[in-house]
Design an enzyme around this catalytic site. Structure first.
Site, PDB file in Angstrom:
ATOM      1  N   CYS A 146      18.558  25.140 -60.494  1.00 24.69           N
ATOM      2  CA  CYS A 146      19.903  25.720 -60.602  1.00 24.69           C
ATOM      3  C   CYS A 146      21.082  24.779 -60.677  1.00 24.69           C
ATOM      4  O   CYS A 146      21.490  24.184 -59.797  1.00 24.69           O
ATOM      5  CB  CYS A 146      20.222  26.561 -59.270  1.00 24.69           C
ATOM      6  SG  CYS A 146      21.623  27.477 -59.421  1.00 24.69           S
ATOM      7  N   CYS A 149      24.411  25.637 -58.870  1.00 20.93           N
ATOM      8  CA  CYS A 149      24.057  25.406 -57.433  1.00 20.93           C
ATOM      9  C   CYS A 149      24.254  24.209 -57.041  1.00 20.93           C
ATOM     10  O   CYS A 149      25.060  23.483 -56.017  1.00 20.93           O
ATOM     11  CB  CYS A 149      22.779  25.920 -56.804  1.00 20.93           C
ATOM     12  SG  CYS A 149      22.318  27.658 -57.669  1.00 20.93           S
ATOM     13  N   ASP A 150      23.680  23.239 -57.801  1.00 19.84           N
ATOM     14  CA  ASP A 150      23.520  21.767 -57.191  1.00 19.84           C
ATOM     15  C   ASP A 150      24.141  20.748 -58.152  1.00 19.84           C
ATOM     16  O   ASP A 150      24.027  19.695 -57.920  1.00 19.84           O
ATOM     17  CB  ASP A 150      21.941  21.563 -57.236  1.00 19.84           C
ATOM     18  CG  ASP A 150      21.005  22.283 -56.404  1.00 19.84           C
ATOM     19  OD1 ASP A 150      21.560  22.880 -55.443  1.00 19.84           O
ATOM     20  OD2 ASP A 150      20.043  22.414 -56.829  1.00 19.84           O
TER      21      ASP A 150
HETATM   22  P1  FAD Z   1      16.276  36.238 -52.650  1.00 22.67           P
HETATM   23  O1  FAD Z   1      17.034  35.266 -52.155  1.00 22.67           O
HETATM   24  O2  FAD Z   1      15.164  35.983 -53.542  1.00 22.67           O
HETATM   25  O3  FAD Z   1      15.251  36.899 -51.265  1.00 22.67           O
HETATM   26  C1  FAD Z   1      14.476  37.928 -51.460  1.00 22.67           C
HETATM   27  C2  FAD Z   1      13.699  38.020 -50.099  1.00 22.67           C
HETATM   28  O4  FAD Z   1      12.749  39.029 -49.888  1.00 22.67           O
HETATM   29  C3  FAD Z   1      12.687  37.027 -49.875  1.00 22.67           C
HETATM   30  O5  FAD Z   1      12.692  36.172 -48.471  1.00 22.67           O
HETATM   31  C4  FAD Z   1      11.266  37.296 -49.970  1.00 22.67           C
HETATM   32  O6  FAD Z   1      10.267  36.815 -49.301  1.00 22.67           O
HETATM   33  C5  FAD Z   1      11.633  38.897 -49.576  1.00 22.67           C
HETATM   34  N1  FAD Z   1      10.723  39.809 -50.185  1.00 22.67           N
HETATM   35  C6  FAD Z   1      10.208  39.842 -51.356  1.00 22.67           C
HETATM   36  N2  FAD Z   1       9.073  40.627 -51.598  1.00 22.67           N
HETATM   37  C7  FAD Z   1       9.344  41.327 -50.300  1.00 22.67           C
HETATM   38  C8  FAD Z   1       8.414  42.450 -49.978  1.00 22.67           C
HETATM   39  N3  FAD Z   1       7.523  42.951 -50.590  1.00 22.67           N
HETATM   40  N4  FAD Z   1       8.500  42.824 -48.286  1.00 22.67           N
HETATM   41  C9  FAD Z   1       9.449  42.014 -47.728  1.00 22.67           C
HETATM   42  N5  FAD Z   1      10.078  41.037 -48.191  1.00 22.67           N
HETATM   43  C10 FAD Z   1      10.175  40.962 -49.485  1.00 22.67           C
HETATM   44  N6  FAD Z   1      23.111  30.521 -55.219  1.00 22.67           N
HETATM   45  C11 FAD Z   1      24.411  30.307 -55.087  1.00 22.67           C
HETATM   46  O7  FAD Z   1      25.369  31.308 -54.963  1.00 22.67           O
HETATM   47  N7  FAD Z   1      24.805  29.035 -54.682  1.00 22.67           N
HETATM   48  C12 FAD Z   1      24.029  27.866 -54.195  1.00 22.67           C
HETATM   49  O8  FAD Z   1      24.066  26.834 -53.893  1.00 22.67           O
HETATM   50  C13 FAD Z   1      22.576  28.151 -54.622  1.00 22.67           C
HETATM   51  N8  FAD Z   1      21.443  27.483 -54.406  1.00 22.67           N
HETATM   52  C14 FAD Z   1      20.362  27.709 -54.640  1.00 22.67           C
HETATM   53  C15 FAD Z   1      19.637  26.563 -54.559  1.00 22.67           C
HETATM   54  C16 FAD Z   1      18.143  26.917 -54.690  1.00 22.67           C
HETATM   55  C17 FAD Z   1      17.002  26.012 -54.486  1.00 22.67           C
HETATM   56  C18 FAD Z   1      17.564  28.269 -55.251  1.00 22.67           C
HETATM   57  C19 FAD Z   1      16.130  28.573 -55.416  1.00 22.67           C
HETATM   58  C20 FAD Z   1      18.424  28.921 -55.314  1.00 22.67           C
HETATM   59  C21 FAD Z   1      20.154  28.846 -55.165  1.00 22.67           C
HETATM   60  N9  FAD Z   1      20.912  29.851 -55.353  1.00 22.67           N
HETATM   61  C22 FAD Z   1      22.352  29.537 -55.156  1.00 22.67           C
HETATM   62  C23 FAD Z   1      20.610  31.102 -55.951  1.00 22.67           C
HETATM   63  C24 FAD Z   1      20.560  32.249 -54.576  1.00 22.67           C
HETATM   64  O9  FAD Z   1      19.621  31.805 -53.754  1.00 22.67           O
HETATM   65  C25 FAD Z   1      20.098  33.521 -55.075  1.00 22.67           C
HETATM   66  O10 FAD Z   1      20.797  34.085 -56.204  1.00 22.67           O
HETATM   67  C26 FAD Z   1      19.954  34.601 -54.017  1.00 22.67           C
HETATM   68  O11 FAD Z   1      19.211  33.964 -52.918  1.00 22.67           O
HETATM   69  C27 FAD Z   1      19.399  35.942 -54.410  1.00 22.67           C
HETATM   70  O12 FAD Z   1      19.355  36.723 -53.473  1.00 22.67           O
HETATM   71  P2  FAD Z   1      18.537  37.917 -53.325  1.00 22.67           P
HETATM   72  O13 FAD Z   1      18.994  38.617 -52.206  1.00 22.67           O
HETATM   73  O14 FAD Z   1      18.289  38.823 -54.678  1.00 22.67           O
HETATM   74  O15 FAD Z   1      17.056  37.413 -53.115  1.00 22.67           O
END
Ligand code: FAD
Ligand code: NDP
Length: 324
Positions: A146, A149-150
Protein backbone atom coordinates in the site's frame (compact mmCIF):
# COMPACT_ATOMS: atom_id res chain seq x y z
CA UNK A 1 -29.77 -25.48 20.83
CA UNK A 2 -32.13 -22.78 19.61
CA UNK A 3 -30.70 -20.09 17.38
CA UNK A 4 -30.05 -16.67 18.90
CA UNK A 5 -32.06 -13.99 17.16
CA UNK A 6 -30.54 -10.57 16.48
CA UNK A 7 -31.95 -7.53 14.79
CA UNK A 8 -28.73 -6.65 13.05
CA UNK A 9 -25.52 -8.60 12.75
CA UNK A 10 -22.18 -7.22 11.61
CA UNK A 11 -19.62 -9.67 10.22
CA UNK A 12 -16.08 -8.28 10.33
CA UNK A 13 -14.07 -6.12 12.71
CA UNK A 14 -12.09 -3.60 10.67
CA UNK A 15 -12.91 0.13 10.55
CA UNK A 16 -16.09 -0.60 8.53
CA UNK A 17 -17.50 -3.13 11.00
CA UNK A 18 -16.72 -1.08 14.09
CA UNK A 19 -18.08 2.15 12.64
CA UNK A 20 -21.32 0.34 11.76
CA UNK A 21 -21.42 -1.06 15.32
CA UNK A 22 -20.91 2.37 16.90
CA UNK A 23 -23.69 3.98 14.85
CA UNK A 24 -26.15 1.12 15.35
CA UNK A 25 -25.48 0.84 19.07
CA UNK A 26 -26.00 4.59 19.52
CA UNK A 27 -29.28 4.22 17.61
CA UNK A 28 -30.35 1.51 20.12
CA UNK A 29 -30.45 -1.19 17.46
CA UNK A 30 -28.53 -3.66 19.68
CA UNK A 31 -26.01 -4.78 17.08
CA UNK A 32 -23.86 -7.86 17.48
CA UNK A 33 -20.47 -7.84 15.77
CA UNK A 34 -18.60 -11.06 14.97
CA UNK A 35 -14.96 -10.04 15.01
CA UNK A 36 -13.56 -13.36 13.79
CA UNK A 37 -10.82 -15.67 15.09
CA UNK A 38 -8.06 -15.16 12.53
CA UNK A 39 -10.80 -15.05 9.89
CA UNK A 40 -9.31 -14.63 6.41
CA UNK A 41 -5.87 -14.64 8.05
CA UNK A 42 -6.40 -11.47 10.13
CA UNK A 43 -6.64 -10.98 13.87
CA UNK A 44 -9.73 -9.17 15.19
CA UNK A 45 -9.31 -5.56 14.09
CA UNK A 46 -8.44 -6.49 10.53
CA UNK A 47 -5.74 -5.29 8.16
CA UNK A 48 -4.57 -2.40 10.34
CA UNK A 49 -3.39 -4.87 12.98
CA UNK A 50 -0.69 -5.92 10.50
CA UNK A 51 0.92 -2.51 10.19
CA UNK A 52 2.76 -0.01 12.33
CA UNK A 53 2.20 3.76 12.25
CA UNK A 54 -1.03 5.21 10.78
CA UNK A 55 -0.50 8.83 9.84
CA UNK A 56 -3.51 9.55 7.65
CA UNK A 57 -6.45 8.75 9.93
CA UNK A 58 -7.89 12.12 10.98
CA UNK A 59 -7.81 13.05 14.64
CA UNK A 60 -4.34 11.75 15.43
CA UNK A 61 -1.87 14.51 14.48
CA UNK A 62 1.12 12.49 15.68
CA UNK A 63 -0.17 9.24 14.15
CA UNK A 64 -0.78 6.04 16.11
CA UNK A 65 -0.17 2.33 15.71
CA UNK A 66 -2.66 0.41 13.57
CA UNK A 67 -3.33 -2.03 16.41
CA UNK A 68 -3.99 0.82 18.82
CA UNK A 69 -6.42 2.49 16.43
CA UNK A 70 -8.37 -0.76 16.17
CA UNK A 71 -8.30 -1.30 19.96
CA UNK A 72 -9.80 2.17 20.35
CA UNK A 73 -12.51 1.47 17.79
CA UNK A 74 -13.37 -1.80 19.56
CA UNK A 75 -13.52 -0.03 22.92
CA UNK A 76 -15.81 2.62 21.44
CA UNK A 77 -18.13 -0.04 19.97
CA UNK A 78 -18.47 -1.64 23.42
CA UNK A 79 -18.79 1.74 25.15
CA UNK A 80 -21.70 2.59 22.84
CA UNK A 81 -23.42 -0.72 23.65
CA UNK A 82 -22.48 -3.11 20.83
CA UNK A 83 -22.06 -6.79 21.65
CA UNK A 84 -18.86 -8.33 20.31
CA UNK A 85 -18.29 -12.05 19.80
CA UNK A 86 -14.77 -13.31 19.10
CA UNK A 87 -15.99 -15.88 16.61
CA UNK A 88 -15.91 -16.38 12.87
CA UNK A 89 -19.08 -16.80 10.88
CA UNK A 90 -18.39 -19.76 8.63
CA UNK A 91 -21.74 -20.16 6.90
CA UNK A 92 -24.47 -17.73 5.93
CA UNK A 93 -27.84 -18.41 4.33
CA UNK A 94 -29.45 -15.34 2.81
CA UNK A 95 -32.24 -17.25 1.02
CA UNK A 96 -34.86 -16.92 3.77
CA UNK A 97 -35.76 -14.45 6.49
CA UNK A 98 -34.56 -14.02 9.11
CA UNK A 99 -31.11 -14.58 7.59
CA UNK A 100 -29.32 -17.63 9.04
CA UNK A 101 -25.75 -17.67 10.37
CA UNK A 102 -23.47 -20.43 11.63
CA UNK A 103 -20.46 -19.84 13.88
CA UNK A 104 -17.25 -21.70 13.02
CA UNK A 105 -17.46 -25.30 14.25
CA UNK A 106 -21.26 -25.42 13.93
CA UNK A 107 -21.55 -25.35 10.15
CA UNK A 108 -22.60 -29.04 9.98
CA UNK A 109 -25.62 -28.47 12.24
CA UNK A 110 -28.92 -28.00 10.53
CA UNK A 111 -30.03 -25.24 12.88
CA UNK A 112 -28.07 -22.00 12.57
CA UNK A 113 -26.40 -20.65 15.70
CA UNK A 114 -27.77 -17.16 15.00
CA UNK A 115 -30.36 -15.44 12.90
CA UNK A 116 -30.63 -11.78 11.95
CA UNK A 117 -33.18 -9.45 10.40
CA UNK A 118 -30.38 -7.47 8.77
CA UNK A 119 -26.77 -8.32 8.01
CA UNK A 120 -23.83 -6.01 7.37
CA UNK A 121 -20.90 -7.62 5.59
CA UNK A 122 -17.62 -5.96 6.53
CA UNK A 123 -15.27 -8.89 6.02
CA UNK A 124 -12.55 -6.89 4.26
CA UNK A 125 -9.98 -7.97 1.72
CA UNK A 126 -6.33 -8.93 1.54
CA UNK A 127 -3.59 -7.71 -0.77
CA UNK A 128 -2.02 -10.38 -2.93
CA UNK A 129 1.62 -11.02 -2.13
CA UNK A 130 4.26 -12.97 -4.02
CA UNK A 131 5.99 -14.66 -1.05
CA UNK A 132 9.41 -14.26 -2.61
CA UNK A 133 12.60 -15.36 -0.89
CA UNK A 134 13.46 -12.60 1.60
CA UNK A 135 9.88 -11.24 1.69
CA UNK A 136 9.13 -12.38 5.24
CA UNK A 137 12.31 -10.68 6.53
CA UNK A 138 11.66 -7.32 4.86
CA UNK A 139 7.84 -7.18 4.99
CA UNK A 140 7.05 -3.74 6.41
CA UNK A 141 10.81 -3.00 6.41
CA UNK A 142 10.89 -2.05 2.75
CA UNK A 143 8.12 -4.26 1.36
CA UNK A 144 4.52 -3.11 1.38
CA UNK A 145 1.27 -3.56 -0.48
CA UNK A 146 0.00 0.00 0.00
CA UNK A 147 1.90 3.02 -1.31
CA UNK A 148 -0.65 5.50 0.01
CA UNK A 149 -0.31 3.97 3.48
CA UNK A 150 3.45 3.55 3.66
CA UNK A 151 5.00 5.71 0.91
CA UNK A 152 5.69 8.72 3.11
CA UNK A 153 7.83 6.93 5.70
CA UNK A 154 11.46 8.16 5.98
CA UNK A 155 12.81 4.81 4.77
CA UNK A 156 11.59 5.61 1.25
CA UNK A 157 12.54 9.30 1.02
CA UNK A 158 14.77 10.12 -1.97
CA UNK A 159 15.45 6.44 -2.59
CA UNK A 160 14.79 4.28 -5.67
CA UNK A 161 11.58 2.26 -5.27
CA UNK A 162 10.04 -0.65 -7.18
CA UNK A 163 6.35 -1.24 -7.90
CA UNK A 164 5.16 -4.64 -9.19
CA UNK A 165 2.04 -4.80 -11.38
CA UNK A 166 0.63 -3.42 -14.58
CA UNK A 167 -2.92 -2.45 -13.59
CA UNK A 168 -4.48 0.86 -12.60
CA UNK A 169 -3.37 0.37 -8.99
CA UNK A 170 0.26 -0.04 -10.02
CA UNK A 171 0.05 3.17 -12.06
CA UNK A 172 -1.55 5.11 -9.23
CA UNK A 173 0.94 3.77 -6.70
CA UNK A 174 3.95 4.47 -8.93
CA UNK A 175 2.87 8.04 -9.64
CA UNK A 176 2.08 8.60 -5.96
CA UNK A 177 5.53 7.32 -4.97
CA UNK A 178 7.33 9.80 -7.26
CA UNK A 179 6.49 12.41 -4.58
CA UNK A 180 8.98 10.72 -2.25
CA UNK A 181 11.29 8.53 -4.32
CA UNK A 182 14.44 9.47 -6.23
CA UNK A 183 13.12 7.22 -9.02
CA UNK A 184 10.38 4.61 -9.41
CA UNK A 185 10.76 1.34 -11.35
CA UNK A 186 7.61 -0.50 -12.41
CA UNK A 187 7.90 -4.23 -13.12
CA UNK A 188 5.29 -5.54 -15.58
CA UNK A 189 5.21 -9.28 -16.20
CA UNK A 190 3.91 -9.08 -19.79
CA UNK A 191 4.80 -6.75 -22.66
CA UNK A 192 1.63 -4.70 -22.13
CA UNK A 193 0.01 -2.85 -19.28
CA UNK A 194 -3.40 -3.93 -18.05
CA UNK A 195 -4.13 -0.37 -16.92
CA UNK A 196 -6.61 1.83 -18.80
CA UNK A 197 -5.12 3.79 -21.69
CA UNK A 198 -5.24 7.15 -19.98
CA UNK A 199 -3.46 5.77 -16.91
CA UNK A 200 -0.96 3.82 -19.01
CA UNK A 201 -0.05 6.95 -21.00
CA UNK A 202 0.45 8.90 -17.79
CA UNK A 203 2.78 6.21 -16.49
CA UNK A 204 4.84 5.83 -19.65
CA UNK A 205 5.32 9.59 -20.01
CA UNK A 206 6.40 10.19 -16.43
CA UNK A 207 9.99 11.40 -16.24
CA UNK A 208 10.64 9.86 -12.83
CA UNK A 209 9.37 6.40 -13.71
CA UNK A 210 10.96 3.57 -15.71
CA UNK A 211 8.69 0.75 -16.82
CA UNK A 212 10.41 -2.64 -17.18
CA UNK A 213 8.22 -4.85 -19.37
CA UNK A 214 8.49 -8.67 -19.26
CA UNK A 215 10.03 -8.41 -15.82
CA UNK A 216 9.17 -9.99 -12.47
CA UNK A 217 10.86 -9.79 -9.09
CA UNK A 218 12.33 -13.07 -7.88
CA UNK A 219 14.08 -12.24 -4.62
CA UNK A 220 14.25 -9.50 -1.98
CA UNK A 221 17.75 -8.75 -0.73
CA UNK A 222 18.70 -6.53 2.20
CA UNK A 223 21.16 -5.88 4.99
CA UNK A 224 19.24 -7.90 7.57
CA UNK A 225 17.25 -4.83 8.70
CA UNK A 226 15.90 -3.20 5.56
CA UNK A 227 15.51 -3.99 1.87
CA UNK A 228 18.31 -2.77 -0.41
CA UNK A 229 17.90 -4.65 -3.70
CA UNK A 230 15.35 -6.49 -5.81
CA UNK A 231 16.50 -9.39 -7.99
CA UNK A 232 14.51 -9.68 -11.23
CA UNK A 233 13.96 -12.10 -14.10
CA UNK A 234 13.13 -11.35 -17.73
CA UNK A 235 10.03 -13.45 -18.44
CA UNK A 236 10.97 -13.80 -22.13
CA UNK A 237 14.71 -14.51 -21.98
CA UNK A 238 14.99 -15.86 -18.44
CA UNK A 239 17.89 -13.48 -17.86
CA UNK A 240 18.26 -12.26 -14.30
CA UNK A 241 18.90 -8.67 -13.24
CA UNK A 242 18.96 -6.47 -10.18
CA UNK A 243 17.58 -3.09 -9.13
CA UNK A 244 18.94 -1.24 -6.11
CA UNK A 245 15.85 -0.22 -4.17
CA UNK A 246 14.75 0.65 -0.65
CA UNK A 247 11.14 -0.22 -1.33
CA UNK A 248 9.14 -2.92 -3.09
CA UNK A 249 5.41 -2.24 -3.43
CA UNK A 250 3.02 -4.97 -4.56
CA UNK A 251 0.15 -3.74 -6.71
CA UNK A 252 -0.89 -7.10 -8.10
CA UNK A 253 -4.48 -7.06 -6.95
CA UNK A 254 -6.51 -7.79 -3.86
CA UNK A 255 -8.78 -10.65 -2.87
CA UNK A 256 -12.06 -9.61 -1.22
CA UNK A 257 -13.31 -11.91 1.56
CA UNK A 258 -16.55 -12.97 -0.10
CA UNK A 259 -16.56 -16.76 0.25
CA UNK A 260 -19.55 -16.51 2.65
CA UNK A 261 -21.77 -14.89 0.05
CA UNK A 262 -20.50 -16.29 -3.25
CA UNK A 263 -23.50 -17.54 -5.24
CA UNK A 264 -25.89 -15.57 -3.00
CA UNK A 265 -25.01 -11.92 -3.58
CA UNK A 266 -24.13 -10.20 -6.84
CA UNK A 267 -20.35 -9.88 -7.11
CA UNK A 268 -18.38 -8.03 -9.77
CA UNK A 269 -15.99 -9.76 -12.16
CA UNK A 270 -13.19 -9.61 -9.58
CA UNK A 271 -15.30 -10.93 -6.70
CA UNK A 272 -16.16 -7.69 -4.87
CA UNK A 273 -19.70 -7.31 -3.51
CA UNK A 274 -21.72 -5.06 -5.78
CA UNK A 275 -23.50 -2.22 -4.02
CA UNK A 276 -25.90 0.34 -5.43
CA UNK A 277 -23.57 3.29 -6.13
CA UNK A 278 -23.52 5.80 -3.31
CA UNK A 279 -25.13 3.34 -0.85
CA UNK A 280 -24.32 0.10 0.99
CA UNK A 281 -27.31 -1.73 -0.49
CA UNK A 282 -26.67 -5.14 -2.08
CA UNK A 283 -29.06 -7.02 -4.37
CA UNK A 284 -30.75 -8.63 -1.34
CA UNK A 285 -32.92 -6.35 0.76
CA UNK A 286 -31.67 -6.25 4.35
CA UNK A 287 -28.11 -7.21 3.41
CA UNK A 288 -25.55 -4.39 3.34
CA UNK A 289 -21.84 -4.27 2.53
CA UNK A 290 -19.15 -1.88 3.77
CA UNK A 291 -15.40 -1.47 3.60
CA UNK A 292 -12.83 -3.16 1.41
CA UNK A 293 -15.11 -6.11 0.63
CA UNK A 294 -17.05 -3.77 -1.69
CA UNK A 295 -14.36 -1.22 -2.58
CA UNK A 296 -11.58 -2.04 -4.97
CA UNK A 297 -10.66 1.55 -5.57
CA UNK A 298 -9.94 3.49 -2.37
CA UNK A 299 -9.18 0.75 0.20
CA UNK A 300 -8.39 3.07 3.10
CA UNK A 301 -9.30 2.96 6.78
CA UNK A 302 -11.20 6.22 6.56
CA UNK A 303 -13.20 5.23 3.46
CA UNK A 304 -14.01 1.89 5.10
CA UNK A 305 -15.16 3.67 8.24
CA UNK A 306 -17.28 6.03 6.11
CA UNK A 307 -18.96 3.18 4.32
CA UNK A 308 -19.55 1.44 7.69
CA UNK A 309 -21.51 4.51 8.72
CA UNK A 310 -23.52 4.33 5.49
CA UNK A 311 -24.31 0.64 6.11
CA UNK A 312 -25.48 1.39 9.65
CA UNK A 313 -27.79 4.17 8.48
CA UNK A 314 -29.10 2.02 5.60
CA UNK A 315 -29.72 -0.91 7.98
CA UNK A 316 -31.45 1.33 10.50
CA UNK A 317 -33.76 2.69 7.80
CA UNK A 318 -34.48 -0.83 6.56
CA UNK A 319 -35.28 -2.16 10.05
CA UNK A 320 -37.46 0.81 11.00
CA UNK A 321 -40.15 -0.34 8.57
CA UNK A 322 -40.81 -3.40 10.78
CA UNK A 323 -41.33 -1.38 13.94
CA UNK A 324 -44.83 -0.97 15.39
P1 FAD B 1 -10.50 -5.25 7.28
O1 FAD B 1 -9.55 -4.33 7.94
O2 FAD B 1 -10.04 -6.03 6.10
O3 FAD B 1 -11.01 -6.25 8.42
C1 FAD B 1 -11.96 -7.23 8.20
C2 FAD B 1 -12.02 -8.08 9.46
O4 FAD B 1 -13.13 -8.95 9.36
C3 FAD B 1 -10.79 -8.95 9.70
O5 FAD B 1 -10.37 -8.85 11.04
C4 FAD B 1 -11.27 -10.35 9.42
O6 FAD B 1 -10.62 -11.31 10.23
C5 FAD B 1 -12.76 -10.24 9.81
N1 FAD B 1 -13.56 -11.24 9.12
C6 FAD B 1 -13.45 -11.63 7.82
N2 FAD B 1 -14.32 -12.62 7.58
C7 FAD B 1 -14.97 -12.86 8.75
C8 FAD B 1 -15.97 -13.80 9.13
N3 FAD B 1 -16.47 -14.67 8.27
N4 FAD B 1 -16.41 -13.79 10.41
C9 FAD B 1 -15.90 -12.89 11.31
N5 FAD B 1 -14.95 -11.99 11.00
C10 FAD B 1 -14.50 -11.98 9.74
N6 FAD B 1 -5.37 2.41 5.40
C11 FAD B 1 -5.20 3.69 5.79
O7 FAD B 1 -6.16 4.46 5.71
N7 FAD B 1 -4.02 4.15 6.31
C12 FAD B 1 -2.95 3.32 6.45
O8 FAD B 1 -1.87 3.78 6.89
C13 FAD B 1 -3.08 1.96 6.07
N8 FAD B 1 -2.05 1.11 6.20
C14 FAD B 1 -2.21 -0.18 5.84
C15 FAD B 1 -1.14 -1.07 5.99
C16 FAD B 1 -1.26 -2.38 5.66
C17 FAD B 1 -0.09 -3.33 5.84
C18 FAD B 1 -2.50 -2.88 5.12
C19 FAD B 1 -2.65 -4.34 4.74
C20 FAD B 1 -3.57 -2.02 4.93
C21 FAD B 1 -3.43 -0.66 5.28
N9 FAD B 1 -4.47 0.23 5.11
C22 FAD B 1 -4.33 1.54 5.53
C23 FAD B 1 -5.75 -0.16 4.50
C24 FAD B 1 -6.79 -0.45 5.61
O9 FAD B 1 -6.21 -1.34 6.53
C25 FAD B 1 -8.04 -1.07 5.00
O10 FAD B 1 -8.56 -0.23 3.99
C26 FAD B 1 -9.11 -1.25 6.07
O11 FAD B 1 -8.60 -1.99 7.16
C27 FAD B 1 -10.31 -2.00 5.52
O12 FAD B 1 -11.22 -2.10 6.55
P2 FAD B 1 -12.43 -3.12 6.55
O13 FAD B 1 -13.28 -2.71 7.69
O14 FAD B 1 -13.05 -3.21 5.21
O15 FAD B 1 -11.87 -4.56 6.86
P1 NDP C 1 -5.63 -5.68 -11.70
O1 NDP C 1 -6.08 -7.10 -11.48
O2 NDP C 1 -6.33 -4.83 -12.67
O3 NDP C 1 -4.09 -5.69 -12.13
C1 NDP C 1 -3.17 -6.51 -11.46
C2 NDP C 1 -1.84 -6.37 -12.20
O4 NDP C 1 -0.87 -7.15 -11.49
C3 NDP C 1 -1.87 -6.90 -13.63
O5 NDP C 1 -1.03 -6.12 -14.45
C4 NDP C 1 -1.30 -8.32 -13.46
O6 NDP C 1 -0.64 -8.77 -14.62
C5 NDP C 1 -0.29 -8.09 -12.36
N1 NDP C 1 -0.03 -9.30 -11.61
C6 NDP C 1 -0.93 -10.11 -10.99
N2 NDP C 1 -0.31 -11.13 -10.38
C7 NDP C 1 1.02 -10.95 -10.62
C8 NDP C 1 2.17 -11.68 -10.26
N3 NDP C 1 2.09 -12.78 -9.52
N4 NDP C 1 3.38 -11.22 -10.68
C9 NDP C 1 3.49 -10.10 -11.41
N5 NDP C 1 2.42 -9.35 -11.79
C10 NDP C 1 1.20 -9.78 -11.40
O7 NDP C 1 -5.62 -5.04 -10.21
P2 NDP C 1 -5.63 -3.49 -9.78
O8 NDP C 1 -5.52 -3.54 -8.30
O9 NDP C 1 -4.65 -2.73 -10.54
O10 NDP C 1 -7.08 -2.98 -10.18
C11 NDP C 1 -8.25 -3.65 -9.67
C12 NDP C 1 -9.47 -2.95 -10.24
O11 NDP C 1 -9.58 -1.64 -9.67
C13 NDP C 1 -9.42 -2.74 -11.75
O12 NDP C 1 -10.74 -2.88 -12.23
C14 NDP C 1 -8.95 -1.31 -11.90
O13 NDP C 1 -9.37 -0.73 -13.12
C15 NDP C 1 -9.61 -0.66 -10.69
N6 NDP C 1 -8.84 0.53 -10.27
C16 NDP C 1 -9.12 1.71 -10.87
C17 NDP C 1 -8.41 2.86 -10.55
C18 NDP C 1 -8.72 4.12 -11.24
O14 NDP C 1 -9.58 4.12 -12.09
N7 NDP C 1 -8.07 5.20 -10.93
C19 NDP C 1 -7.33 2.83 -9.54
C20 NDP C 1 -7.07 1.51 -9.01
C21 NDP C 1 -7.80 0.40 -9.38
P3 NDP C 1 -1.46 -9.24 -15.93
O15 NDP C 1 -1.95 -7.98 -16.58
O16 NDP C 1 -0.42 -9.96 -16.70
O17 NDP C 1 -2.57 -10.13 -15.43
Amino acid sequence: MASIRHRVTIIGSGPAGHTAAIYLARAKMKPILFEGMMANGFAPGGQLTTTTEIENFPGFPKGLLGGELMDRMREQSIECGAEIETETISKLDLSSRPFRLWREGSEDQEEPTDTADAVILATGASAKRMHLPGEEIYWQNGISACAVCDGAVPLFRNKPLVVVGGGDSAVEEAIYLTKYASHVHVLVRRDVLRASKVMADRLLKHKDITVHFNTVPTECVGNGDVLTEVITRDTKTGESGSIKASGLFYAIGHVPATSLVKGQLDLDETGYIKTVPGTSLTNIEGVFAAGDVQDKRYRQAITSAGSGCMAALDAERYLSQFEN
